[in-house]
Design an enzyme around this catalytic site. Structure first.
Site, PDB file in Angstrom:
ATOM      1  CE  LYS A  55      -3.791  -2.004   2.405  1.00 40.65           C
ATOM      2  NZ  LYS A  55      -4.678  -2.506   3.308  1.00 40.65           N
ATOM      3  CD  GLN A  99      -4.096  -4.134   6.567  1.00 38.40           C
ATOM      4  OE1 GLN A  99      -3.257  -3.257   5.973  1.00 38.40           O
ATOM      5  NE2 GLN A  99      -4.235  -5.377   6.486  1.00 38.40           N
ATOM      6  CG  ASP A 122     -10.149  -0.135   5.034  1.00 40.48           C
ATOM      7  OD1 ASP A 122     -10.272  -0.488   3.674  1.00 40.48           O
ATOM      8  OD2 ASP A 122      -9.281  -0.306   5.732  1.00 40.48           O
TER       9      ASP A 122
END
Ligand code: NAD
Length: 294
Positions: A55, A99, A122
Site C-alpha cells: 500500500k 490494518q 476503507d
C-alpha cells in the site's frame, strides 16, 4: 478449454493507478497540496506487513504521501484511539486505514468507528455504509468497488442484469449489493443459509463470489454467457509443493461456460489497493471542497 474472456485485474488496476497519478498531478498543480494516506499497523502479522508495504509503495507511485504508523502488538486500545484521534485532526492526512486484524485485546469495531467518516478510506464506518445505501456520495469499500470496475470493463452498462452475490459480509457482499443496485441490476444475495444455492446462481447474468471456500462455485452452476467475478482468495496446500491461491470458483469449469471471468490470483486482488488510492484522492477532494474526479 476456456471459452471465456479472462479479465486482467492487474492491467485494469494499472490503468486505474495511471489515471489517478494524472489526477494527483493536476490537483497539485491547481491547488498546491498532496493527498496523504496514513496506514496504522499493530503487531507483526506477516501478511499484514506485506499488505502495508504494498500500500505504501503504490501510494507513493501515484504521487501521494504515505505515512505509516507501526505499533507493537501490545499497544493499548486507548493509545490506538488517541492515534486515530490525532490523525482525524491532522489536515495533512486525508485517508486513514487501520490494518486488520487487530490484536484480540483491542475492540476493532470501536477503533474503526472512531475514524472520521470523511477520512474512512476503507469505507467500513456506519456513516459511509448509510451514505452508500441512501445514494449519497460515500467512501465505498475497496474490494467491491474494484469488482464493479472489473465487471464494467466487460460490459459498460449492467442495467437490468440479474446479479447474484454469494456472501453477505460487511466488507464485500453487502456493499457489492448496494453498488449493483445502483447500477440497476436485480440483486440477489445468497449466503450460508440459502436453499438450493446452485439453482439461484444458475439464474445470474453476473455472479460475484465472496464466500471464502476454495472452488465452492462449480462450472455447472454458471449460466452460459454469464460474467463471473471471483473475490475469493484461499490458500490451498498442494501435496509436496508450495501452497497455491485458489478462488471461490472452480476456474477451469466456470471459464468453459462463462463469457468473462476473473482469475485468482490476478483478478480482483490487484484492484483492492488501486481502489484504496482512488478513495484517498476522493477523500482529499471532498475535504477540500474540490470537484471529485477520483
Ligand atoms: P466472510 O467470511 O466475512 O464472509 C463469507 C460469506 O460467505 C458469509 O456471508 C457467508 O454467509 C457466506 N458463506 C459461507 N459459507 C457459505 C456456503 N456454504 N454457502 C453460501 N454462502 C456461504 O468473508 P469475506 O471477508 O467476505 O471474504 C470472502 C472471500 O473474499 C475470502 O476468500 C476472502 O479472502 C476474499 N477477499 C478478497 C479480497 C481481495 O482483495 N480480493 C478482499 C476481501 C476478501
Amino acid at each position: 478449454m476456456s471459452g471465456a474472456r479472462i479479465i486482467d485485474g492487474k492491467a485494469v488496476a494499472a490503468q486505474v493507478r495511471a489515471d489517478l497519478k494524472g489526477k494527483v498531478e493536476a490537483l497539485k498543480a491547481a491547488h498546491g497540496f498532496t493527498p496523504g494516506l496514513a496506514v496504522v499497523l499493530v503487531g507483526e502479522d506477516p501478511a499484514s506487513q506485506v499488505y502495508v508495504r504494498n500500500k505504501g509503495q503504490q501510494t507513493k507511485e501515484v504521487g501521494m504521501n504515505s505515512i505509516e504508523h507501526k505499533l507493537p502488538a501490545e499497544t493499548s486500545e486507548a493509545d490506538l484511539l488517541a492515534l486515530v484521534d490525532a490523525l482525524n485532526k491532522d489536515p495533512a492526512i486525508n485517508g486513514i486505514l487501520v490494518q486488520l486484524p487487530l490484536p484480540k485485546h483491542v475492540n476493532a469495531e470501536k477503533v474503526l468507528n472512531s475514524i472520521d467518516p470523511d477520512k474512512d478510506v476503507d469505507g467500513f464506518h456506519p456513516v459511509n455504509v448509510g451514505r452508500l445505501w441512501v445514494g449519497e456520495r460515500a467512501l465505498v469499500p475497496c474490494t467491491p468497488t474494484g469488482s464493479l470496475i472489473l465487471a464494467k470493463s466487460v460490459q459498460e452498462s449492467l442495467s437490468g442484469m440479474d446479479a447474484v452475490i454469494i456472501g453477505r459480509s460487511n466488507i464485500v457482499g453487502k456493499p457489492m449489493a448496494a453498488l449493483l443496485l445502483r447500477e440497476n441490476c436485480t440483486v440477489t444475495v445468497a449466503h450460508s443459509r440459502t436453499r438450493d444455492i446452485q439453482s439461484v446462481v444458475k439464474l445470474a447474468d453476473l455472479v460475484v463470489a465472496a464466500v471464502g471456500i476454495a472452488e465452492f462455485v462449480k462450472g455447472d452452476w454458471i449460466k452460459p454467457g454469464a460474467i463471473v467475478i471471483d473475490v475469493g482468495i484461499n490458500r490451498v496446500e498442494v501435496p509436496g509443493g508450495k501452497a497455491k491461491l485458489k478462488g471461490d470458483v472452480a476456474y477451469e469449469e466456470a471459464a468453459a461456460v462463462a463469457s468473462a471471468i476473473t482469475p485468482v490470483p490476478g483478478g480482483v486482488g490487484p484492484m483492492t489497493i488501486a481502489c484504496l488510492l482512488k478513495n484517498t484522492l476522493q477523500a482529499a477532494q471532498m475535504q477540500r471542497g474540490i470537484e471529485v474526479t477520483a
